[in-house]
Design an enzyme around this catalytic site. Structure first.
Site, PDB file in Angstrom:
ATOM      1  N   CYS A  33       0.838  -1.206   0.000  1.00 22.01           N
ATOM      2  CA  CYS A  33       0.000   0.000   0.000  1.00 22.01           C
ATOM      3  C   CYS A  33       0.874   1.257   0.000  1.00 22.01           C
ATOM      4  O   CYS A  33       1.533   1.562   0.990  1.00 22.01           O
ATOM      5  CB  CYS A  33      -0.908  -0.045   1.226  1.00 22.01           C
ATOM      6  SG  CYS A  33      -1.790   1.477   1.582  1.00 22.01           S
ATOM      7  N   CYS A  36       0.084   3.820   2.670  1.00 27.71           N
ATOM      8  CA  CYS A  36       0.538   3.294   3.965  1.00 27.71           C
ATOM      9  C   CYS A  36       2.023   3.570   4.160  1.00 27.71           C
ATOM     10  O   CYS A  36       2.455   3.980   5.242  1.00 27.71           O
ATOM     11  CB  CYS A  36       0.294   1.787   4.058  1.00 27.71           C
ATOM     12  SG  CYS A  36      -1.434   1.277   3.961  1.00 27.71           S
TER      13      CYS A  36
END
Length: 108
Positions: A33, A36
């Site tokens: 991600c 993230c």
């Protein structure tokens, strides 16, 4: 990752929330991600600055599926603040440091 951030698993999640008198912010994330990964250094920095008021933790959703499912985590990054073991607020998506810090101050 900062030494100020705990790594949680499905097995340690409930116990960690129960044992901490401070609010706990859990970052639900995955290595693939991009948002993230972009907020990780910001969370490291905030963990150092706010460690006296807040416990920071991370949970990899690829390795731990039970807890995110139970908490209805549908997208990542998903930051959930827990006070006394109960959800007190959620922040979704990548955010800048000031936005995260301001949101946390309001939730605390």
């Amino acid at each position: 990752m900062s030494e100020n951030i705990l790594v949680l698993t499905d097995e340690t999640f409930d116990k960690t929330l129960a044992e901490n008198s401070l609010p706990v912010l859990v970052d639900f994330w995955a290595p693939w991600c991009t948002p993230c990964r972009s907020i990780a250094p910001i969370l490291d920095e905030l963990a150092g600055e706010m460690s006296s008021r807040l416990v920071f933790a991370k949970m990899n959703v690829d390795e731990n599926g039970d807890t995110p499912t139970k908490l209805n985590v549908r997208s990542i990054p998903c930051l959930i603040l827990f006070k006394s073991g109960a959800e007190a607020g959620r922040l979704l998506g990548g955010k800048g440091k000031q936005v995260l810090q301001d949101a946390l101050e309001k939730l605390l």
